[in-house]
Design a protein around this motif. Structure first.
Motif, PDB file in Angstrom:
ATOM      1  N   PHE A 140      35.381  65.909  44.646  1.00 53.98           N
ATOM      2  CA  PHE A 140      35.005  67.126  43.931  1.00 53.98           C
ATOM      3  C   PHE A 140      35.785  67.207  42.624  1.00 53.98           C
ATOM      4  O   PHE A 140      36.867  67.796  42.555  1.00 53.98           O
ATOM      5  CB  PHE A 140      35.265  68.349  44.806  1.00 53.98           C
ATOM      6  N   LYS A 141      35.238  66.598  41.585  1.00 55.30           N
ATOM      7  CA  LYS A 141      35.867  66.590  40.273  1.00 55.30           C
ATOM      8  C   LYS A 141      34.841  66.989  39.210  1.00 55.30           C
ATOM      9  O   LYS A 141      33.628  66.901  39.435  1.00 55.30           O
ATOM     10  CB  LYS A 141      36.435  65.192  39.947  1.00 55.30           C
ATOM     11  N   VAL A 142      35.367  67.425  38.069  1.00 54.28           N
ATOM     12  CA  VAL A 142      34.502  67.812  36.962  1.00 54.28           C
ATOM     13  C   VAL A 142      33.584  66.649  36.577  1.00 54.28           C
ATOM     14  O   VAL A 142      33.998  65.495  36.552  1.00 54.28           O
ATOM     15  CB  VAL A 142      35.353  68.246  35.755  1.00 54.28           C
ATOM     16  N   GLN A 143      32.318  66.974  36.311  1.00 57.39           N
ATOM     17  CA  GLN A 143      31.233  66.069  35.935  1.00 57.39           C
ATOM     18  C   GLN A 143      30.620  65.347  37.139  1.00 57.39           C
ATOM     19  O   GLN A 143      29.627  64.642  36.979  1.00 57.39           O
ATOM     20  CB  GLN A 143      31.672  65.031  34.890  1.00 57.39           C
ATOM     21  N   ASN A 144      31.170  65.508  38.310  1.00 58.55           N
ATOM     22  CA  ASN A 144      30.511  64.971  39.500  1.00 58.55           C
ATOM     23  C   ASN A 144      29.483  65.982  39.998  1.00 58.55           C
ATOM     24  O   ASN A 144      29.608  67.187  39.762  1.00 58.55           O
ATOM     25  CB  ASN A 144      31.528  64.671  40.600  1.00 58.55           C
ATOM     26  N   SER A 145      28.482  65.501  40.695  1.00 60.05           N
ATOM     27  CA  SER A 145      27.437  66.377  41.221  1.00 60.05           C
ATOM     28  C   SER A 145      27.387  66.275  42.738  1.00 60.05           C
ATOM     29  O   SER A 145      27.908  65.329  43.333  1.00 60.05           O
ATOM     30  CB  SER A 145      26.076  65.994  40.635  1.00 60.05           C
ATOM     31  N   ILE A 146      26.765  67.276  43.348  1.00 64.60           N
ATOM     32  CA  ILE A 146      26.589  67.297  44.805  1.00 64.60           C
ATOM     33  C   ILE A 146      25.127  67.594  45.096  1.00 64.60           C
ATOM     34  O   ILE A 146      24.593  68.602  44.623  1.00 64.60           O
ATOM     35  CB  ILE A 146      27.466  68.365  45.474  1.00 64.60           C
ATOM     36  N   MET A 147      24.478  66.736  45.831  1.00 63.58           N
ATOM     37  CA  MET A 147      23.120  67.006  46.292  1.00 63.58           C
ATOM     38  C   MET A 147      23.191  67.576  47.696  1.00 63.58           C
ATOM     39  O   MET A 147      23.891  67.029  48.561  1.00 63.58           O
ATOM     40  CB  MET A 147      22.286  65.726  46.289  1.00 63.58           C
ATOM     41  N   LEU A 148      22.482  68.662  47.921  1.00 63.84           N
ATOM     42  CA  LEU A 148      22.545  69.328  49.222  1.00 63.84           C
ATOM     43  C   LEU A 148      21.181  69.296  49.906  1.00 63.84           C
ATOM     44  O   LEU A 148      20.179  69.691  49.321  1.00 63.84           O
ATOM     45  CB  LEU A 148      23.013  70.770  49.057  1.00 63.84           C
ATOM     46  N   PHE A 149      21.188  68.806  51.132  1.00 67.67           N
ATOM     47  CA  PHE A 149      19.989  68.768  51.965  1.00 67.67           C
ATOM     48  C   PHE A 149      20.230  69.624  53.198  1.00 67.67           C
ATOM     49  O   PHE A 149      21.335  69.628  53.745  1.00 67.67           O
ATOM     50  CB  PHE A 149      19.672  67.340  52.423  1.00 67.67           C
ATOM     51  N   ASN A 150      19.200  70.330  53.646  1.00 75.48           N
ATOM     52  CA  ASN A 150      19.246  71.018  54.928  1.00 75.48           C
ATOM     53  C   ASN A 150      18.402  70.259  55.942  1.00 75.48           C
ATOM     54  O   ASN A 150      17.374  69.674  55.595  1.00 75.48           O
ATOM     55  CB  ASN A 150      18.708  72.449  54.808  1.00 75.48           C
ATOM     56  N   THR A 151      18.841  70.289  57.185  1.00 76.26           N
ATOM     57  CA  THR A 151      18.131  69.608  58.263  1.00 76.26           C
ATOM     58  C   THR A 151      18.218  70.451  59.525  1.00 76.26           C
ATOM     59  O   THR A 151      19.101  71.306  59.655  1.00 76.26           O
ATOM     60  CB  THR A 151      18.734  68.217  58.528  1.00 76.26           C
ATOM     61  N   ASN A 152      17.311  70.231  60.447  1.00 75.75           N
ATOM     62  CA  ASN A 152      17.433  70.835  61.777  1.00 75.75           C
ATOM     63  C   ASN A 152      17.709  69.762  62.823  1.00 75.75           C
ATOM     64  O   ASN A 152      17.531  69.988  64.012  1.00 75.75           O
ATOM     65  CB  ASN A 152      16.160  71.616  62.143  1.00 75.75           C
ATOM     66  N   ALA A 153      18.156  68.583  62.358  1.00 75.51           N
ATOM     67  CA  ALA A 153      18.406  67.457  63.265  1.00 75.51           C
ATOM     68  C   ALA A 153      19.687  66.727  62.865  1.00 75.51           C
ATOM     69  O   ALA A 153      19.727  65.502  62.841  1.00 75.51           O
ATOM     70  CB  ALA A 153      17.216  66.506  63.261  1.00 75.51           C
ATOM     71  N   LEU A 154      20.735  67.487  62.557  1.00 80.16           N
ATOM     72  CA  LEU A 154      21.984  66.874  62.104  1.00 80.16           C
ATOM     73  C   LEU A 154      22.589  65.976  63.188  1.00 80.16           C
ATOM     74  O   LEU A 154      23.035  64.859  62.908  1.00 80.16           O
ATOM     75  CB  LEU A 154      22.981  67.963  61.716  1.00 80.16           C
ATOM     76  N   GLU A 155      22.591  66.455  64.410  1.00 76.65           N
ATOM     77  CA  GLU A 155      23.192  65.679  65.505  1.00 76.65           C
ATOM     78  C   GLU A 155      22.477  64.342  65.690  1.00 76.65           C
ATOM     79  O   GLU A 155      23.099  63.321  65.995  1.00 76.65           O
ATOM     80  CB  GLU A 155      23.140  66.486  66.805  1.00 76.65           C
ATOM     81  N   GLU A 156      21.174  64.332  65.480  1.00 79.08           N
ATOM     82  CA  GLU A 156      20.388  63.110  65.658  1.00 79.08           C
ATOM     83  C   GLU A 156      20.549  62.152  64.475  1.00 79.08           C
ATOM     84  O   GLU A 156      20.677  60.938  64.648  1.00 79.08           O
ATOM     85  CB  GLU A 156      18.916  63.490  65.814  1.00 79.08           C
ATOM     86  N   LYS A 157      20.561  62.707  63.257  1.00 78.60           N
ATOM     87  CA  LYS A 157      20.509  61.857  62.067  1.00 78.60           C
ATOM     88  C   LYS A 157      21.877  61.414  61.551  1.00 78.60           C
ATOM     89  O   LYS A 157      21.978  60.371  60.909  1.00 78.60           O
ATOM     90  CB  LYS A 157      19.750  62.576  60.953  1.00 78.60           C
ATOM     91  N   PHE A 158      22.923  62.209  61.817  1.00 75.87           N
ATOM     92  CA  PHE A 158      24.216  61.867  61.233  1.00 75.87           C
ATOM     93  C   PHE A 158      24.721  60.494  61.685  1.00 75.87           C
ATOM     94  O   PHE A 158      25.234  59.722  60.857  1.00 75.87           O
ATOM     95  CB  PHE A 158      25.264  62.941  61.542  1.00 75.87           C
ATOM     96  N   PRO A 159      24.619  60.125  62.965  1.00 79.23           N
ATOM     97  CA  PRO A 159      25.078  58.780  63.349  1.00 79.23           C
ATOM     98  C   PRO A 159      24.329  57.663  62.630  1.00 79.23           C
ATOM     99  O   PRO A 159      24.913  56.607  62.341  1.00 79.23           O
ATOM    100  CB  PRO A 159      24.807  58.738  64.862  1.00 79.23           C
ATOM    101  N   ILE A 160      23.041  57.873  62.320  1.00 73.38           N
ATOM    102  CA  ILE A 160      22.269  56.868  61.589  1.00 73.38           C
ATOM    103  C   ILE A 160      22.788  56.764  60.160  1.00 73.38           C
ATOM    104  O   ILE A 160      22.973  55.662  59.632  1.00 73.38           O
ATOM    105  CB  ILE A 160      20.773  57.224  61.599  1.00 73.38           C
ATOM    106  N   ILE A 161      23.027  57.913  59.539  1.00 77.51           N
ATOM    107  CA  ILE A 161      23.573  57.932  58.184  1.00 77.51           C
ATOM    108  C   ILE A 161      24.940  57.263  58.156  1.00 77.51           C
ATOM    109  O   ILE A 161      25.242  56.457  57.269  1.00 77.51           O
ATOM    110  CB  ILE A 161      23.681  59.388  57.686  1.00 77.51           C
ATOM    111  N   GLU A 162      25.762  57.583  59.135  1.00 79.26           N
ATOM    112  CA  GLU A 162      27.127  57.065  59.201  1.00 79.26           C
ATOM    113  C   GLU A 162      27.158  55.546  59.254  1.00 79.26           C
ATOM    114  O   GLU A 162      28.086  54.909  58.742  1.00 79.26           O
ATOM    115  CB  GLU A 162      27.822  57.658  60.427  1.00 79.26           C
TER     116      GLU A 162
END
Length: 214
Positions: A140-162
């Motif tokens: 989290f520094k100046v000029q950096n950006s953050i993209m935010l997504f919402n999901t209803n399947a975090l428990e299912e998808k996070f291990p795949i992302i990881e």
């Protein structure tokens, strides 16, 4: 001859009531189905009626310039579940060599094809001698950006992302509370944060409470 008992009138009333209830239920289901079919029938008409020229400002898309589109698609399409709606090779004069340069541009949607679209652009697509810039993960520094997504399947998808190549976890799913829009309560959100293969910060969150902006 049928036998008539003192309970017969009550039985008749019971069966009449039951039949009436079933008839009402069937009528309601038929009406509900008709409403659904009506919405489906006119959905495309409503979408076609949308004219972006009527609005003074619309935020349509964020486009990321990436090192390797295949790695990016492994995250955003395969792991997170976005869908490709555009995939083209653009050509332009090569900036340092004779001939043309290929640029691959991909658009992905989450829900809508007009809003919330993510663009991925590989400037040196297909070049075997392209210069690979180092990945900077600066948080989290100046000029950096953050993209935010919402999901209803975090428990299912996070291990795949990881386990997606190039992804680095900044924060595993953690419960956070944010002040509500009206300031009268809190919104509970399971928050996860990670770097994508190019070092862009991504929040992948699951709201636990309804989010009312008005």
């Amino acid at each position: 001859m049928k036998r008539i008992t003192k309970h017969s009138p009550y039985l008749v009333m019971f069966f009449i009531g039951a039949l009436f209830s079933l008839a009402c239920k069937d009528a309601k289901e038929t009406k509900d189905q008709a409403e659904v079919e009506k919405v489906i029938e006119h959905k495309d008409d409503l979408k076609d009626a949308f004219d972006p020229k009527e609005y003074p400002l619309i935020f349509r898309r964020t486009t990321l310039i990436v090192r390797d589109l295949k790695k990016s698609l492994a995250l955003y399409k395969d792991a997170m579940g976005m869908k490709i709606i555009y995939d083209k090779i653009l050509k332009r004069p090569h900036p340092t060599k004779d001939g043309e340069q290929d640029i691959r541009l991909v658009f992905l949607k989450a829900v809508d094809e007009y809003y919330g679209v993510l663009g991925l652009m590989e400037y040196q697509y297909g070049e075997t001698d392209k210069v690979i810039e180092p990945v900077h993960r600066e948080g989290f520094k100046v000029q950096n950006s953050i993209m935010l997504f919402n999901t209803n399947a975090l428990e299912e998808k996070f291990p795949i992302i990881e386990n997606t190549p190039g992804v680095e976890i900044y924060r595993s799913p953690t419960l956070r509370e944010y002040p509500s829009y009206d300031g009268e309560g809190f919104i509970r959100v399971m928050v996860s944060i990670f770097y994508d293969p190019d070092g862009f910060l991504v929040e992948f969150n699951e709201p636990l409470d309804p989010i009312k902006t008005q």
